[in-house]
Design a protein around this motif. Structure first.
Motif, PDB file in Angstrom:
ATOM      1  N   MET A   1       0.855  -1.165   0.000  1.00 17.00           N
ATOM      2  CA  MET A   1       0.000   0.000   0.000  1.00 17.00           C
ATOM      3  C   MET A   1       0.905   1.233   0.000  1.00 17.00           C
ATOM      4  O   MET A   1       1.581   1.519   0.982  1.00 17.00           O
ATOM      5  CB  MET A   1      -0.884  -0.040   1.246  1.00 17.00           C
ATOM      6  CG  MET A   1      -2.110   0.757   1.123  1.00 17.00           C
ATOM      7  SD  MET A   1      -3.338   0.315   2.367  1.00 17.00           S
ATOM      8  CE  MET A   1      -2.643   1.022   3.821  1.00 17.00           C
ATOM      9  N   TYR A  39     -10.152   2.628  -1.915  1.00 17.45           N
ATOM     10  CA  TYR A  39      -9.591   1.335  -2.290  1.00 17.45           C
ATOM     11  C   TYR A  39     -10.713   0.323  -2.476  1.00 17.45           C
ATOM     12  O   TYR A  39     -11.265  -0.169  -1.511  1.00 17.45           O
ATOM     13  CB  TYR A  39      -8.629   0.831  -1.203  1.00 17.45           C
ATOM     14  CG  TYR A  39      -7.472   1.757  -0.950  1.00 17.45           C
ATOM     15  CD1 TYR A  39      -6.383   1.780  -1.808  1.00 17.45           C
ATOM     16  CD2 TYR A  39      -7.467   2.612   0.155  1.00 17.45           C
ATOM     17  CE1 TYR A  39      -5.315   2.631  -1.574  1.00 17.45           C
ATOM     18  CE2 TYR A  39      -6.400   3.456   0.394  1.00 17.45           C
ATOM     19  CZ  TYR A  39      -5.329   3.458  -0.471  1.00 17.45           C
ATOM     20  OH  TYR A  39      -4.275   4.291  -0.242  1.00 17.45           O
ATOM     21  N   LEU A  44      -7.906  -5.586  -4.712  1.00 19.61           N
ATOM     22  CA  LEU A  44      -6.728  -5.552  -3.840  1.00 19.61           C
ATOM     23  C   LEU A  44      -6.278  -6.963  -3.467  1.00 19.61           C
ATOM     24  O   LEU A  44      -7.113  -7.850  -3.290  1.00 19.61           O
ATOM     25  CB  LEU A  44      -7.041  -4.789  -2.553  1.00 19.61           C
ATOM     26  CG  LEU A  44      -7.290  -3.300  -2.697  1.00 19.61           C
ATOM     27  CD1 LEU A  44      -7.764  -2.735  -1.369  1.00 19.61           C
ATOM     28  CD2 LEU A  44      -6.043  -2.573  -3.147  1.00 19.61           C
ATOM     29  N   CYS A  48      -3.275  -6.651   1.483  1.00 20.89           N
ATOM     30  CA  CYS A  48      -3.623  -5.220   1.513  1.00 20.89           C
ATOM     31  C   CYS A  48      -5.017  -5.023   2.086  1.00 20.89           C
ATOM     32  O   CYS A  48      -5.238  -4.099   2.870  1.00 20.89           O
ATOM     33  CB  CYS A  48      -3.551  -4.622   0.112  1.00 20.89           C
ATOM     34  SG  CYS A  48      -1.877  -4.393  -0.496  1.00 20.89           S
ATOM     35  N   GLN A  49      -5.956  -5.881   1.700  1.00 21.95           N
ATOM     36  CA  GLN A  49      -7.317  -5.753   2.205  1.00 21.95           C
ATOM     37  C   GLN A  49      -7.356  -5.983   3.711  1.00 21.95           C
ATOM     38  O   GLN A  49      -8.071  -5.291   4.431  1.00 21.95           O
ATOM     39  CB  GLN A  49      -8.262  -6.736   1.501  1.00 21.95           C
ATOM     40  CG  GLN A  49      -9.723  -6.521   1.856  1.00 21.95           C
ATOM     41  CD  GLN A  49     -10.210  -5.116   1.540  1.00 21.95           C
ATOM     42  OE1 GLN A  49     -10.003  -4.611   0.445  1.00 21.95           O
ATOM     43  NE2 GLN A  49     -10.857  -4.482   2.498  1.00 21.95           N
TER      44      GLN A  49
END
Length: 124
Positions: A1, A39, A44, A48-49
């Motif tokens: 990110m 986002y 993703l 990252c999520q």
């Protein structure tokens, strides 16, 4: 990110709670949540999520505590629905993991102290 802004806003909200500057904490939390909404979850990677979900849960907890101190109960209730509804509905243990992580970092105590004061001085 690449963009660390939501994380920074979340940390600033935590600092504002420590300093009892609840209006500023709400401002930082709102900035973080707006930034996180940029986002889209479907595009993703899972890691990252998971980080975005962690920041979102933490931010919502800070904002709930701040709203309660500011006696903005309707807004606190709305955030409670989001953090608890979404967090517990997943059933994957991520909500509990975020709480454990916050506890280990000493951040959960800050939220607990503020919530305790808001709930008529009762300890949680």
């Amino acid at each position: 990110m690449a963009d660390r802004r939501p994380e920074k806003s979340c940390e600033q909200a935590c600092e504002s709670l420590k300093q009892r500057d609840y209006e500023v904490a709400v401002k930082h939390c709102t900035e973080a949540l707006l930034s996180l909404s940029q986002y889209p979850p479907a595009h993703l990677p899972e890691a990252c999520q998971a980080e975005i979900d962690r920041i979102k849960i933490e931010t919502l907890l800070y904002r709930i505590a701040s709203f309660l101190q500011l006696k903005k109960y309707g807004q606190a209730d709305e955030d409670c629905r989001h953090v608890l509804g979404e967090g517990l509905a997943k059933g994957d243990g991520s909500f509990r993991a975020v709480l454990c992580c916050m506890h280990l970092k000493g951040k959960l105590q800050i939220v607990s102290n503020v919530l305790s004061k808001s709930l008529m001085g009762e300890s949680l």
